[in-house]
Design a protein around this motif. Structure first.
Motif, short mmCIF file in Angstrom:
data_model
loop_
_atom_site.label_atom_id
_atom_site.label_comp_id
_atom_site.label_asym_id
_atom_site.label_seq_id
_atom_site.Cartn_x
_atom_site.Cartn_y
_atom_site.Cartn_z
N THR A 276 74.40 104.81 30.76
CA THR A 276 73.24 104.95 29.87
C THR A 276 71.91 104.90 30.62
O THR A 276 70.86 105.13 30.03
N GLU A 277 71.98 104.60 31.91
CA GLU A 277 70.75 104.54 32.72
C GLU A 277 71.15 104.48 34.19
O GLU A 277 72.14 103.85 34.55
N GLY A 278 70.39 105.16 35.06
CA GLY A 278 70.58 105.05 36.50
C GLY A 278 71.76 105.82 37.04
O GLY A 278 72.20 106.83 36.49
N MET A 293 73.15 108.95 34.79
CA MET A 293 72.85 108.77 33.38
C MET A 293 73.34 109.97 32.57
O MET A 293 73.09 111.11 32.94
N GLY A 294 74.07 109.69 31.49
CA GLY A 294 74.61 110.76 30.66
C GLY A 294 76.04 111.12 30.97
O GLY A 294 76.65 111.92 30.27
N ASP A 295 76.62 110.52 32.03
CA ASP A 295 78.02 110.77 32.36
C ASP A 295 78.93 109.80 31.62
O ASP A 295 78.58 108.63 31.41
N ALA A 312 72.29 100.74 37.66
CA ALA A 312 72.63 101.47 36.44
C ALA A 312 72.81 100.50 35.28
O ALA A 312 72.88 99.27 35.46
N ASN A 313 72.92 101.08 34.10
CA ASN A 313 73.37 100.33 32.92
C ASN A 313 74.60 101.09 32.40
O ASN A 313 74.56 102.31 32.20
N ILE A 314 75.69 100.36 32.19
CA ILE A 314 76.97 100.97 31.87
C ILE A 314 77.57 100.32 30.63
O ILE A 314 77.59 99.08 30.52
N LEU A 315 78.07 101.14 29.71
CA LEU A 315 78.89 100.64 28.60
C LEU A 315 80.35 100.72 29.05
O LEU A 315 80.82 101.76 29.52
N GLU A 316 81.07 99.61 28.92
CA GLU A 316 82.48 99.53 29.27
C GLU A 316 83.26 99.34 27.97
O GLU A 316 83.04 98.37 27.24
N VAL A 317 84.18 100.28 27.71
CA VAL A 317 84.89 100.29 26.41
C VAL A 317 86.39 100.37 26.63
O VAL A 317 86.87 101.15 27.44
#
Length: 319
Positions: A276-278, A293-295, A312-317
């Motif tokens: 979501t960032e970086g 960002m965007g991947d 970076a900022n990462i969502l982990e799901v």
């Protein structure tokens, strides 16, 4: 067979409320100036994601799951959902307000649409000054009051509007009335479902003067008329995976990365990372994979661990 992080061709969706930020903010090759959604990972019929990298390039996600169910999904996901991908991942650009809408629960969706329900969460990636989300009722309501305000086109007077900023997280259980406001870019994680009950669309019409279909009757017994606390507060510790939304359908953590950390797999489940960032890099068995960002990247359940480095900022799901 050697498994590796999988990337997929974005499935772009033109929407009456869409804009151009999927390109300007997230580097997607958009198809119009009203591109509203990029479906990053999907097995919705007729919209199945196709791999763009490595040995599996050109295969779609359903084909991979058919060939390697346990290695892609994980044993616990297989036990719960069978050989099907249970989640849908999107980036959304709302140039204008989305319709006011809600989603049915599993029981209603199965009965009416042969589908999962649609529990979802939002992570705000970018928000113009003053932009907002509509989520739930200001105070407990009822069917009579709701129908009266809907008929007089004053439904927004009953609903809770919240100004938002980057990093805000909202968890939307089924039945919650909601709308993404104009000026917001969101990462959305949801059950695999495309069932939406639209109740009000701001009296918009298309180029031919036609309004979009509303689902007034279908929505009535799907709505939660009680207030809901949808905004999620969470810790944001650097170089750690911070618990954000954990529900029956998915678990999402936020990783604020500045440097390097080890990543461990979630036994029995695939993992999805959304940047979501970086920028960040995954190192797996001496192989390097770079993301921006965007991947969005799917880590098959067969992958056990990796190191993550970058800023970076990462969502982990996972499930």
């Amino acid at each position: 067979m050697k498994f590796y992080p999988l990337q997929f061709e974005p499935i772009l969706k033109d929407r009456i409320w869409g804009g151009t930020k999927l390109q300007s903010v997230l580097n997607k090759e958009i198809t119009s100036e009203t591109t509203g959604e990029s479906w990053e990972l999907s097995t919705v019929p007729n919209d199945v994601s196709v791999v763009t990298n490595g040995d599996f390039k050109g295969k779609n996600l359903n084909e991979l799951i058919h060939l390697f169910p346990a290695e892609i999904l994980g044993e616990s996901v297989l036990e719960r959902f069978g050989a099907q991908f249970p989640l849908l991942f999107k980036f959304i650009d709302a140039k204008e307000d989305l319709s006011i809408q809600l989603h049915p629960n599993d029981e209603l969706a199965q009965k009416r649409h042969n589908s999962f329900g649609k529990t979802e969460m939002w992570y705000v990636m970018q928000a113009d000054k003053g932009s907002r989300l509509v989520v739930g009722f200001k105070k407990d309501s009822n069917k009579e009051e709701y129908l009266e305000k809907l008929a007089s086109k004053e439904i927004i007077s009953l609903l809770d509007e919240t100004e938002v900023k980057t990093g805000d997280v909202f968890f939307l259980e089924t039945g919650t009335i909601h709308a993404i406001g104009g000026g917001v870019v969101i990462a959305e994680i949801q059950q695999t479902s495309d069932v939406t009950y639209r109740i009000y669309d701001w009296d918009r019409v298309d180029a031919n003067g036609n309004g979009r279909e509303l689902h007034t009757e279908l929505a009535l017994d799907a709505i939660n008329f009680k207030t809901t606390k949808a905004k999620v507060n969470y810790e944001n510790k650097l170089n750690q995976s911070n618990k954000t939304v954990h529900c029956n359908y998915f678990k999402t953590n936020v990783i604020p990365l500045d440097g390097k950390m080890n990543w461990e797999s979630h036994k029995g489940s695939f993992t999805v990372l959304m940047c979501t960032e970086g920028n960040f890099t995954l190192e797996i068995e001496n192989d390097m994979y770079a993301y921006k960002m965007g991947d969005t990247v799917l880590l098959p359940a067969a992958l056990e661990n990796a190191s993550i480095s970058g800023k970076a900022n990462i969502l982990e799901v996972w499930v």
